[in-house]
Design an enzyme around this catalytic site. Structure first.
Site, PDB file in Angstrom:
ATOM      1  N   ARG A 118     -25.679  -2.450   6.611  1.00 46.15           N
ATOM      2  CA  ARG A 118     -25.288  -3.849   6.440  1.00 46.15           C
ATOM      3  C   ARG A 118     -25.655  -4.700   7.644  1.00 46.15           C
ATOM      4  O   ARG A 118     -25.683  -5.931   7.555  1.00 46.15           O
ATOM      5  CB  ARG A 118     -23.783  -3.917   6.173  1.00 46.15           C
ATOM      6  CG  ARG A 118     -23.373  -3.217   4.893  1.00 46.15           C
ATOM      7  CD  ARG A 118     -21.894  -2.861   4.880  1.00 46.15           C
ATOM      8  NE  ARG A 118     -21.028  -4.013   4.869  1.00 46.15           N
ATOM      9  CZ  ARG A 118     -20.462  -4.531   3.776  1.00 46.15           C
ATOM     10  NH1 ARG A 118     -20.697  -3.988   2.604  1.00 46.15           N
ATOM     11  NH2 ARG A 118     -19.688  -5.574   3.850  1.00 46.15           N
TER      12      ARG A 118
ATOM     13  N   LYS B 248       0.840  -1.196   0.000  1.00 45.75           N
ATOM     14  CA  LYS B 248       0.000   0.000   0.000  1.00 45.75           C
ATOM     15  C   LYS B 248       0.878   1.249   0.000  1.00 45.75           C
ATOM     16  O   LYS B 248       1.817   1.363   0.786  1.00 45.75           O
ATOM     17  CB  LYS B 248      -0.899  -0.016   1.239  1.00 45.75           C
ATOM     18  CG  LYS B 248      -2.008   1.009   1.266  1.00 45.75           C
ATOM     19  CD  LYS B 248      -2.889   0.756   2.479  1.00 45.75           C
ATOM     20  CE  LYS B 248      -4.081   1.692   2.530  1.00 45.75           C
ATOM     21  NZ  LYS B 248      -4.949   1.398   3.692  1.00 45.75           N
TER      22      LYS B 248
ATOM     23  N   GLU C  69     -19.848  -5.906   9.860  1.00 45.09           N
ATOM     24  CA  GLU C  69     -20.789  -5.156  10.698  1.00 45.09           C
ATOM     25  C   GLU C  69     -21.820  -6.057  11.355  1.00 45.09           C
ATOM     26  O   GLU C  69     -22.257  -5.803  12.491  1.00 45.09           O
ATOM     27  CB  GLU C  69     -21.476  -4.069   9.872  1.00 45.09           C
ATOM     28  CG  GLU C  69     -20.574  -2.921   9.460  1.00 45.09           C
ATOM     29  CD  GLU C  69     -19.711  -3.225   8.256  1.00 45.09           C
ATOM     30  OE1 GLU C  69     -18.841  -2.403   7.923  1.00 45.09           O
ATOM     31  OE2 GLU C  69     -19.915  -4.298   7.620  1.00 45.09           O
TER      32      GLU C  69
END
Length: 639
Positions: free
Chosen positions: A408, A295, A380
């Site tokens: 969600r 990243k 979630e």
């Protein structure tokens, strides 16, 4: 860009689509990757956006477009914030207004290009999309592949494993799973599954090219044995699946599902990537290609400091990575301070995050109380039901989420937390219009959702003091609560003039028995005060209910004597708190005109928050117009 700049990016600016990428010589690819990184840093530094994830997928995106043929092959990014390089390679070079009204979206967009399949920014969905698309390809008989590019962070989501369970049932499904493994989502990836992937990442795996050479040798000998010797190609190899087994290693977690695995592959070596992706494409069934990426690669500030700082950035200096405009003290910072203070006084408070420890402000709590913060990964549903269990065990979980992601976990909020009246507090960051990230990131659905759930109480603070008060109140309540607040910096303090029960009166003007009642929810109270200041000829009272759900009886009583009522909420107006008040008035046969202002039931295009507020008729001028329209109509009736 200067003429010299164009010369420095000569390869990049020759790319108008995937065919141009395929036509490049292998020797040109490192230069193309360098040009793309320079382009990303220069442009995203001006507009803001997801910089770190895209710097990490430059070579991977190049290889994908050289091996597969978009749009015939469907490239599905999970999540879509890693699609900037894909946009560039499909001919979209104008990043001048990235994430701004009229400019490119920060996520894939079907409106922009046929190469964008899924407009996703909610993680862990790509495998399900790819499974469905691959099934459609099979049924149609079309020669194509579904390719899901999914980060290791997104693999912590339950949907990814539900999809893998289905994908593994069919050995012939034309589907390639590209696992983009950088060890992070917003922060380092967590969980037992990730530890297993990490073990695979570190093991001394069979090199892809060596394994492929062995498979070719086996295939050649077999063909010679039966007098079928000839040129061995990937297509020939495709029909001899048994020989290809030498290429694939036992990756444990995938092999146990019956999925073939290639890797780990250096995600910054285009040659290795092309070889692995080509083998996966030609295998003829589901294959996982495990790519190790970094990243923020190629951007010195990201490489020298924490790469997660550059996951998503505002306008920054392209060389130092420092913000051009220092961020102001915001809502998240207030929550971060207050939850630590509360936790010092109450050892039963437990913080819960879904892979977003720092963005939602739980970092300071983890630093001081490392055993009292739980990161469940991008899950979630798990976060909410696990929190219900914690609450049942005598603790008070505080689940911090972006408002858009609470959607969600609706069933878990309804059936696990609310049905059992468990004392769980959910703090919703980035609530309401966020704007720049577009339709999927506006936290506009939560109030309408919450209004349907029995026993749930929802607080909306208007400023810093109310934020601190309401978080404490919510945690003290022995039943489910939500505190929701917007993205960005704090508004000025808005003091209370007087109280009516639990209601705050923040502005009053004029005299008379039948006031115009302006009700603002959360920070929208400030807009109502601005509107009231333009209605000086009328008796006006501006109210902040503080607790928006359920509708307060004192609020109903105040409205009962009103000349007219206008409500303003930073959420979906259909089924929102304004309509909840209107319904309550109707149930009690209180005949007073009510105008509800908020977000229309539609998906909003990306634009600044201010622009969206104007488009949605949610400004002080719109409130004034609503009051004047009633006044004009009532005077006409009187005449």
């Amino acid at each position: 860009m200067s003429e010299g700049g164009y010369r420095r990016m000569a390869i990049l600016h020759s790319i108008t689509g995937p065919d141009d990428v395929k036509a490049l010589k292998p020797s040109q690819l490192p230069a193309l990757a360098a040009e793309i990184r320079s382009f990303l840093v220069t442009n995203v530094a001006k507009t803001g956006g997801h910089l770190g994830p895209n710097l990490g997928v430059v070579e991977l995106s190049i290889a994908l477009h050289r091996v597969f043929s978009s749009p015939n092959d469907s490239l599905i990014f999970d999540t879509g914030h890693q699609s900037y390089v894909h946009k560039i390679l499909t001919g979209r070079h104008n990043f001048e207004h990235l994430r701004q009204e009229g400019g490119l979206s920060g996520y894939p967009s079907r409106e922009e290009s046929v190469h964008d399949v899924v407009e996703n920014s909610h993680a862990s969905t790509a495998l399900s999309w790819a499974d469905g698309i691959a099934r459609a390809i099979q049924k149609s008989g079309r020669q194509a592949h579904a390719v899901a590019i999914i980060g290791d962070g997104a693999m912590t989501g339950g949907m990814a494993w539900e999809a893998l369970n289905n994908i593994a049932e069919d050995p012939d499904r034309p589907l390639v799973i590209v696992l983009n493994d950088n060890g992070r989502s917003y922060a380092p990836t967590v969980g037992g599954m990730v530890r297993r992937i990490d073990a695979v990442r570190k093991m001394d795996a069979v090199r892809v090219n060596r394994g492929y050479e062995r498979a070719l040798d086996w295939a050649k000998r077999t063909l010679q044995k039966y007098g079928l010797a000839g040129q061995i190609t990937y297509e020939a190899l495709r029909g001899i699946k048994r020989g290809v087994k030498d290429v694939f290693i036992d990756a444990g977690i995938f092999d146990s599902l019956g999925l073939k695995y290639l890797g780990p592959v250096d995600g910054h070596d285009v040659t290795q990537l092309e070889e692995a992706l080509a083998m996966a494409r030609n295998y003829g069934g589901p294959v996982v290609v495990h790519c190790i990426t970094e990243k923020g690669r190629g951007f010195k500030p990201a490489e020298e400091h924490e790469a997660d700082r550059f996951h998503a950035v505002g306008a920054i200096h392209p060389e130092t990575g420092l913000p051009l405009v220092p961020s102001r003290f915001g809502w998240t910072s207030v929550f971060a301070e207050e939850i630590v203070d509360i936790a010092r006084d109450d050892e039963k408070v437990i913080g819960v995050t879904a892979a977003m420890l720092l963005p939602v402000g739980l970092g300071p709590l983890q630093k001081e109380f490392p055993d009292r913060v739980i990161d469940v990964g991008i899950a979630e549903q798990q976060a909410l039901t696990m929190a219900a269990g914690l609450a049942h065990g005598g603790y008070h979980p505080v689940v911090a989420l972006y408002a858009t992601f609470m959607n969600r976990g609706y069933d878990q909020l309804l059936m696990d937390i609310a049905l059992h009246a468990e004392p769980v507090t959910i703090c919703l960051d980035r609530a309401g219009i966020t704007g720049d990230d577009g339709a999927s990131h506006n936290g506009m659905w939560d109030l309408a959702i919450a209004g349907m759930i029995p026993g749930l109480q929802v607080a909306l603070p208007r400023d810093e003091q109310r934020m601190r008060e309401l978080v404490r109140e919510a945690i003290s309540i022995p039943s489910p609560t939500i505190v929701r607040y917007p993205k960005g910096s704090l508004p000025q303090a808005l003091p209370t003039v007087r109280t009516i029960g639990k209601l705050d009166v923040v502005y009053e003007s004029g005299s008379g028995d039948h006031p115009v009642v302006l009700i603002g929810y959360g920070p929208m109270v400030h807009t109502m005060v601005q509107a009231a200041q333009h209605l000086s000829d009328l008796r006006v009272i501006v109210l902040d209910p503080r607790w928006a759900i359920p509708t307060d009886e004192d609020l109903v009583d105040v409205c009962a004597s009103a000349r007219c009522v206008v409500t303003l909420e930073d959420g979906l107006v259909t089924g929102g708190v304004g309509m909840g008040l209107q319904q309550k008035l109707n149930e009690q046969r209180i005949n007073v005109p009510v105008t509800t202002l908020g977000i229309a039931k539609q998906f909003l295009r990306h634009a600044s928050r201010e622009a969206v507020l104007r488009h949605q008729g949610m400004t002080a001028n719109d409130v004034v117009a609503a009051v004047r329209a009633y006044s004009d109509n009532s005077e006409s009736v009187a005449e």
